[in-house]
Structure formats: structure tokens, C-alpha cells
Design a protein around this motif. Structure first.
Motif, short mmCIF file in Angstrom:
data_model
loop_
_atom_site.label_atom_id
_atom_site.label_comp_id
_atom_site.label_asym_id
_atom_site.label_seq_id
_atom_site.Cartn_x
_atom_site.Cartn_y
_atom_site.Cartn_z
N THR A 192 0.91 -1.14 0.00
CA THR A 192 0.11 -0.02 -0.13
C THR A 192 0.93 1.20 -0.01
OG1 THR A 192 -0.08 -0.17 2.38
CG2 THR A 192 -1.97 -1.25 1.22
N GLY A 193 0.17 2.39 0.13
CA GLY A 193 1.12 3.43 0.15
C GLY A 193 0.73 4.52 1.32
N PHE A 194 1.82 5.18 1.68
CA PHE A 194 1.55 6.37 2.91
C PHE A 194 2.32 7.50 2.47
CE2 PHE A 194 5.59 4.54 4.27
CZ PHE A 194 6.15 5.72 4.85
N TYR A 195 1.94 8.67 3.17
CA TYR A 195 2.62 9.77 2.79
C TYR A 195 2.56 10.83 4.03
CZ TYR A 195 -2.25 12.33 2.91
OH TYR A 195 -3.20 12.79 3.26
N GLU A 196 3.26 12.05 3.89
CA GLU A 196 3.04 13.14 5.31
C GLU A 196 2.13 14.16 4.75
OE1 GLU A 196 6.35 15.65 7.49
OE2 GLU A 196 6.55 15.71 5.46
N PRO A 197 1.08 14.13 5.40
CA PRO A 197 -0.19 15.34 5.06
C PRO A 197 0.63 16.63 5.31
CG PRO A 197 -0.98 13.66 6.29
CD PRO A 197 0.43 13.26 6.37
N THR A 205 5.36 14.19 0.60
CA THR A 205 4.45 15.25 1.28
C THR A 205 3.52 16.05 0.56
OG1 THR A 205 6.49 15.45 2.91
CG2 THR A 205 4.66 17.25 2.80
N GLY A 206 2.42 16.17 1.23
CA GLY A 206 1.27 17.09 0.60
C GLY A 206 0.33 16.41 -0.32
N ASP A 207 -0.64 17.08 -0.70
CA ASP A 207 -1.97 16.52 -1.42
C ASP A 207 -1.79 15.56 -2.47
OD1 ASP A 207 -3.39 17.90 0.59
OD2 ASP A 207 -3.93 19.61 -0.72
N VAL A 208 -0.72 16.11 -3.27
CA VAL A 208 -0.42 15.15 -4.74
C VAL A 208 0.10 13.50 -4.38
CG1 VAL A 208 0.85 15.05 -6.67
CG2 VAL A 208 0.11 17.14 -6.11
N ALA A 209 1.11 13.91 -3.08
CA ALA A 209 1.38 12.44 -2.60
C ALA A 209 0.28 11.66 -1.99
CB ALA A 209 2.80 12.72 -1.67
N GLY A 210 -0.52 12.44 -1.47
CA GLY A 210 -1.58 11.65 -0.83
C GLY A 210 -2.46 11.06 -1.64
N GLU A 211 -3.01 11.69 -2.85
CA GLU A 211 -3.50 11.14 -3.84
C GLU A 211 -2.97 10.08 -4.42
OE1 GLU A 211 -6.74 11.99 -5.20
OE2 GLU A 211 -6.58 13.41 -3.49
N ARG A 212 -1.64 9.86 -4.53
CA ARG A 212 -0.84 8.83 -5.02
C ARG A 212 -0.84 7.56 -4.09
NH1 ARG A 212 4.51 9.50 -7.22
NH2 ARG A 212 4.15 7.68 -8.51
N ALA A 213 -0.64 7.91 -3.09
CA ALA A 213 -0.58 6.87 -1.84
C ALA A 213 -1.85 6.21 -1.56
CB ALA A 213 -0.03 7.64 -0.61
N GLY A 214 -2.88 7.19 -1.38
CA GLY A 214 -4.14 6.63 -1.00
C GLY A 214 -4.83 5.54 -2.01
N ALA A 215 -4.30 5.57 -3.25
CA ALA A 215 -4.91 4.65 -4.25
C ALA A 215 -4.14 3.26 -4.48
CB ALA A 215 -4.87 5.41 -5.76
N VAL A 216 -3.16 2.98 -3.60
CA VAL A 216 -2.25 2.05 -3.81
C VAL A 216 -2.79 0.65 -2.89
CG1 VAL A 216 0.04 0.97 -3.72
CG2 VAL A 216 -0.22 3.25 -4.59
N ASN A 217 -3.05 -0.20 -3.50
CA ASN A 217 -3.28 -1.74 -2.74
C ASN A 217 -3.05 -2.46 -3.87
OD1 ASN A 217 -4.45 -3.71 -1.26
ND2 ASN A 217 -6.24 -2.57 -0.47
#
Length: 370
Positions: free
Chosen positions: A96-101, A335-347
């Protein structure tokens, strides 16, 4: 992975690794060399796989040599042996993916900044099998020290949000959206920016001890989100669409995270996480630290990450409550919203190949039960 599953450690060649030659070995080398920044007083735990942290750190130091930088692929191929982790029943791992908000915040409570990030309270203590009180679930690694010195279960998320720790001056900063704060708890770190243009970082410094409950799984079980569509984005959308039910759902994850403040640092660096070094976007991997040792290079082959096949050499540098099993990983996206969009879609299903120092490869078990 099913409890009691048997895993094999199978030597392979670098030629067997799909995508190995095409990878950016220099990027992986730079992430590995960051272990030179580890504070001397902090040590790594040897995971059950058996890779010695001192030997791994020695190679991480050598990763910063001129010869290694000149030919990063040759460095990895000459210093390590690839070992494929394979389940005896054929089951695969998962990534999966994680990021720094990155959030706007305030140093004081004022509308709309009314949800706090809390420091670790003085009565929160780590426990293990030698200190855990009778009756406290064996999975709990933290407890509350009572005035008489006895230990008990700590306050959970609902109790803390209801005011159990109010008045202790634990607030680091305040955010505007409780959902944003909840997902910072899930990610374990955040970069906070203030109205005057200054910034700080907060990172994990302990938790209430209660097991992590994935609210996405709860929504799937209750028929609120289809299992094929569940992601950070669809969970957030459900919370936004059901404001009258969102707080109760989040409270079902009883685990509550406490933070410590860190310097904002270089905006290009990730947060300092469990390995006590800055994470590297696209190269830092969260692993099960009971199995793996930090500073281990891991070649990850995943079916689909943001729509593409993923073949990349990562470095074990973080861990997480939900990251359990030999081939379970979490990719840091930045870090940030773009990273969050990419991380949140990974499974994605995946396979792990760990790189073991050449002089250690023969000492590892041929198979084991995590």
C-alpha cells in the motif's frame, strides 16, 4: 497472511528480478546512505529474518563512498545476495502507500482550528511481556501509569476526544478538520504550516496501545463502500457525505497517536520516522519490524501502483501498526496533497526479495513461521 503460514527464503539471482536492470539504483543508494544520519544512541532491532543491524549499517555507510556512487548497481550486486520470500501456500504479499500530510494549523485554539495534535502524556508508559499487567491484552505495547504506580489500559480515542487529557498542556498545535487530524494519526506524521509562514513537523511519539482498526474495512463489511473501490479517497468522501456518523466511525479506531515536534527541515526531505532518518519519497518502505531489520534493501515487484507495474529497489526505514507479515509493505510517496492522492490509491499484490549482505546469506533460515 494467515497466522502460522510457512515462508521460504529462496536464493535467486539478480537476473531473476524482473525490472532490476532498468531501476534507478542511484536513487536507492541515496536512500540507503541516509542511514549515516542515524543518531549514535539509537539502535535497530534485529528482525526474525535474522539480518544483523550492525552489518546492514556498515554497508549503508559504504553506500556513500565514491566507488558506490560511481556504479550503484555494481555496489548492490557485489555486496548483497537476493533472497526471495515465498509463502509455502503460494499466497503473495501486499503493498500500500503512505505519505506526509501538509496542513494549515494554529499554535492556539481559535475558530476554525479546534482539533489538537497532542504530545505524549507523562503517564503513558511502554510495556512488554515482563511489565504488562495481568488482564491487559498481550498486543498492547503501552499502558497508563496510575498515581499509585500500577498500570492499566490507557484512554482510547473516544475518551481522549471527550476530554480525558484536557488541562495538561499537551497541545502542540490545532487543525481545522477532525478528519484531517484522524488521517494524520493514520499516517503517523505531518508537516504543519502557520499563518505567519513558518512550518514545523510532528512525528509519532507513542500511542494509546489499543489495536488499530481500519475504518475502511468496517465500511466494506457494512456495505457502505464496495471492496474493489475502497481507498483513502473513497473513505474520506464517505466521511464528508455522512457528517452525522463520521465521528462515531473514527472513534471505532480506538488507537490514538501522540506526537513530538521536529524541525521543519528541508522541504524535499520526508519526515524522520522509525529508523530515525528522513524518509525518501519513492524509495522508503515501511515493513513489519518484528520480521525485517531497518536498512535492509528490498526489491518490490507489485502488480499495479498508480496504474503501472512497480519494480523498484526500496529500503526498509519505517514501520506501521497495519504493516504485518513478511511481504507486507507501505511505500512512502512524499509530502502534500499530490503525494496523498497517489498513496491513497495503492493496494496491490506484490512479491518481496530482500538483499542480504553476502557474508550473512548462508546464516538465514531456509524457512520459518512468522
Amino acid at each position: 497472511m494467515e497466522p502460522g503460514a510457512v515462508w521460504h527464503v529462496r536464493p535467486v539471482s539478480f537476473a531473476d528480478l524482473d525490472g532490476w536492470k532498468a531501476d534507478d539504483h542511484g536513487a536507492a543508494l541515496s536512500a540507503l546512505a541516509r542511514h549515516r544520519q542515524k543518531p549514535a544512541e539509537h539502535s535497530y532491532r534485529k528482525g526474525r529474518l535474522g539480518l544483523d543491524p550492525d552489518r546492514l549499517l556498515d554497508l549503508a555507510t559504504r553506500a556513500d563512498d565514491a566507488r558506490a556512487r560511481h556504479d550503484p548497481r555494481a555496489f548492490f550486486e557485489s555486496q548483497y545476495v537476493p533472497l526471495r520470500l515465498a509463502a509455502a501456500d503460494g499466497a503473495r504479499g501486499r503493498v500500500t502507500g503512505f505519505y506526509e500530510p501538509e496542513l494549515a494549523a494554529s499554535r492556539r485554539k481559535r475558530p476554525p482550528f479546534e482539533t489538537p495534535f497532542l504530545r505524549r502524556p507523562a503517564d503513558l508508559v511502554a510495556v512488554d511481556d515482563t511489565s504488562r499487567p495481568a488482564g491487559l491484552d498481550p498486543s498492547y505495547r503501552f499502558a497508563r501509569r496510575q498515581p499509585g504506580g500500577t498500570l492499566c489500559e490507557y484512554h482510547d480515542r473516544a475518551a481522549i476526544e471527550a476530554g480525558a487529557l484536557d488541562g495538561q498542556g499537551l497541545e502542540i498545535a490545532w487543525a481545522a478538520d477532525p478528519v484531517d487530524v484522524f488521517f494524520v494519526h493514520v499516517q503517523g506524521a505531518a508537516r504543519l504550516t502557520f499563518a505567519d509562514g513558518t512550518a514545523t513537523r510532528i512525528t509519532y511519539d507513542g500511542k494509546s496501545g489499543h489495536p488499530f482498526t481500519a475504518i475502511g474495512r468496517l465500511l466494506v463489511e457494512r456495505g457502505e463502500i464496495d471492496a474493489q473501490r475502497v481507498s483513502m479517497q473513497t473513505i474520506r468522501q464517505w466521511l464528508a457525505d455522512h457528517p452525522d456518523r463520521s465521528r462515531a466511525l473514527m472513534a471505532e479506531n480506538r488507537s490514538y497517536i501522540f506526537f513530538r515536534e521536529m524541525p521543519a527541515g528541508d522541504p524535499g526531505d520526508g519526515p524522520v520516522a522509525a529508523a530515525k532518518i528522513p524518509l525518501t519519497a519513492g524509495r522508503s518502505l515501511a515493513v513489519d519490524r518484528l520480521i525485517h531489520t531497518f536498512a535492509t534493501p528490498v526489491f518490490v515487484e507489485a502488480d499495479a501502483v498508480n496504474g503501472d507495474r512497480f519494480r523498484r529497489l526500496m529500503v526498509a526505514q519505517e514501520t506501521g501498526t497495519a504493516i504485518v507479515g513478511p511481504a507486507r509493505g507501505d511505500i512512502f510517496f512524499g509530502t502534500g496533497d499530490v503525494a496523498g492522492e497517489r498513496a491513497g490509491a495503492v493496494n496491490s499484490p506484490c512479491d518481496f526479495t530482500v538483499l542480504a549482505p553476502r557474508d550473512m546469506a548462508d546464516t538465514l533460515p531456509a524457512y520459518w513461521t512468522p
